[in-house]
Design a protein around this motif. Structure first.
Motif, PDB file in Angstrom:
ATOM      1  N   VAL A 179       0.831  -1.197   0.000  1.00 13.83           N
ATOM      2  CA  VAL A 179       0.000   0.000   0.000  1.00 13.83           C
ATOM      3  C   VAL A 179       0.870   1.252   0.000  1.00 13.83           C
ATOM      4  O   VAL A 179       0.618   2.211  -0.745  1.00 13.83           O
ATOM      5  N   GLU A 180       1.912   1.253   0.817  1.00 15.57           N
ATOM      6  CA  GLU A 180       2.831   2.388   0.838  1.00 15.57           C
ATOM      7  C   GLU A 180       3.571   2.501  -0.494  1.00 15.57           C
ATOM      8  O   GLU A 180       3.771   3.611  -1.011  1.00 15.57           O
ATOM      9  N   ALA A 183       1.293   4.002  -3.082  1.00 13.63           N
ATOM     10  CA  ALA A 183       1.139   5.446  -2.899  1.00 13.63           C
ATOM     11  C   ALA A 183       2.366   6.192  -3.408  1.00 13.63           C
ATOM     12  O   ALA A 183       2.241   7.257  -4.043  1.00 13.63           O
ATOM     13  N   GLN A 192       2.021  12.705   2.678  1.00  9.57           N
ATOM     14  CA  GLN A 192       0.744  12.347   2.054  1.00  9.57           C
ATOM     15  C   GLN A 192       0.425  10.870   2.258  1.00  9.57           C
ATOM     16  O   GLN A 192      -0.743  10.501   2.459  1.00  9.57           O
ATOM     17  N   THR A 193       1.438  10.032   2.218  1.00  7.95           N
ATOM     18  CA  THR A 193       1.208   8.600   2.445  1.00  7.95           C
ATOM     19  C   THR A 193       0.723   8.340   3.864  1.00  7.95           C
ATOM     20  O   THR A 193      -0.195   7.540   4.086  1.00  7.95           O
ATOM     21  N   ARG A 196      -2.932  10.418   4.312  1.00  4.79           N
ATOM     22  CA  ARG A 196      -4.061  10.069   3.456  1.00  4.79           C
ATOM     23  C   ARG A 196      -4.229   8.569   3.217  1.00  4.79           C
ATOM     24  O   ARG A 196      -5.299   8.138   2.779  1.00  4.79           O
ATOM     25  N   VAL A 197      -3.204   7.788   3.513  1.00 11.12           N
ATOM     26  CA  VAL A 197      -3.286   6.353   3.247  1.00 11.12           C
ATOM     27  C   VAL A 197      -3.273   5.543   4.541  1.00 11.12           C
ATOM     28  O   VAL A 197      -4.108   4.651   4.741  1.00 11.12           O
ATOM     29  N   LEU A 198      -2.327   5.849   5.426  1.00  7.77           N
ATOM     30  CA  LEU A 198      -2.149   5.031   6.624  1.00  7.77           C
ATOM     31  C   LEU A 198      -3.054   5.456   7.781  1.00  7.77           C
ATOM     32  O   LEU A 198      -3.741   4.626   8.373  1.00  7.77           O
ATOM     33  N   TYR A 283     -14.026   6.317   6.507  1.00  8.04           N
ATOM     34  CA  TYR A 283     -12.769   5.745   6.009  1.00  8.04           C
ATOM     35  C   TYR A 283     -12.841   4.231   5.868  1.00  8.04           C
ATOM     36  O   TYR A 283     -11.817   3.589   5.611  1.00  8.04           O
ATOM     37  N   VAL A 286     -11.883   3.214   2.492  1.00 11.61           N
ATOM     38  CA  VAL A 286     -10.482   3.491   2.191  1.00 11.61           C
ATOM     39  C   VAL A 286      -9.582   2.404   2.769  1.00 11.61           C
ATOM     40  O   VAL A 286      -8.627   1.948   2.168  1.00 11.61           O
TER      41      VAL A 286
END
Length: 287
Positions: A179-180, A183, A192-193, A196-198, A283, A286
């Protein structure tokens, strides 16, 4: 047709449950919950209702009571925020990195669960007292930790950290490194990782750990009374004030303080659970 439909419904109702003994287990669970939780809380509410509104408000608005409640909830909230930040970082290090002594550190996270709270309070007081190992280094800088609200925060951080780490750690283990990498491939930088992702996927678990650490901090007694100093209007916590009122045989004041703590804790935990449910709904896709 009516007979067939009714018999079919009756047959479906009598189908065995997937969980063996569900009815018996549910009955035992509810009985145990009523005996251990609901009856004591009901007794507290019943005793408080007998005070009358005027006496109840007078007892709860006592300056010493208000100050003790402010210290208890304020320090518990600050400690829970600190644990949320550093607990997530610690869980991330334990999940994502390999280094010598990792298993030792992972085991030390659970130490506050096994260590008696009174022992933890004495150890922290010894370290942060003006003549202690850490307190002697802070004293020349004009920083005093022991026998102040700052010492209460330190004690609550110690006892509350495992709640955040052990709640967030399993969720982190489910997040793949791909996933990282995905991104980063799409052009996201590290900030941003993370943001917005973790973090969106970790937010519900983080709020759960925050709520557990906060709830533990509000009612904590053993590890706090030694390092707090228990000075009225300075470092006196609400649980200690309840004990003092009971020793004075002032059961009305003790009941009023306990009722206010119960109400405020319920409101704050309800708000946290609402935020947690909102974050899961926002989320969930997501994550």
């Amino acid at each position: 047709m009516a007979f067939r439909s009714s018999s079919r419904r009756r047959w479906q109702f009598r189908q065995p449950s997937v969980i063996p003994g569900f009815g018996l287990a549910l009955g035992v669970t509810l009985t145990w919950l009523i005996l251990i939780v609901l009856i004591p809380i009901s007794g507290l509410i019943w005793r408080s209702s007998g005070l009358g509104w005027s006496q109840f408000i007078q007892l709860t608005l006592d300056p010493r009571t208000v100050n003790a409640l402010t210290i208890s909830f304020g320090t518990a909230f600050i400690a829970a925020v600190v644990n949320l930040v550093f607990g997530v970082v610690l869980a991330w290090v334990l999940v994502r990195y390999r280094f010598p002594g990792k298993r030792v550190i992972d085991a030390m996270v659970d130490l506050p669960f096994a260590l008696p709270t009174a022992v933890a309070g004495i150890a922290l007081t010894t370290l942060y007292a003006p003549n202690g190992w850490i307190g002697s280094l802070l004293e020349p800088l004009g920083i005093k930790v022991a026998f102040t609200p700052a010492g209460i925060v330190v004690a609550l951080v110690f006892v509350g950290l495992p709640f955040v780490v052990r709640t967030v750690q399993p969720i982190m283990e489910e997040i793949d490194k791909e996933v990282e990498e995905a991104a980063a491939t799409l052009g996201a930088n590290r900030f941003q990782t993370i943001s917005r992702v973790l973090l969106p996927g970790l937010l519900p678990a983080g709020l759960t750990g925050f709520a557990l650490a906060f709830a533990r901090g509000v009612g904590e007694y053993g590890s706090v009374i030694f390092i707090a100093g228990n000075l009225p209007y300075v470092s006196e916590i609400a649980p200690l004030l309840i004990i003092i009122r009971l020793e004075e045989f002032n059961y009305a004041a003790a009941t009023a303080i306990a009722s206010v703590m119960l109400l405020l804790s319920f409101i704050m935990l309800l708000v946290i659970n609402m935020i947690q449910a909102w974050s899961r709904g926002r989320y969930g896709n997501v994550a």
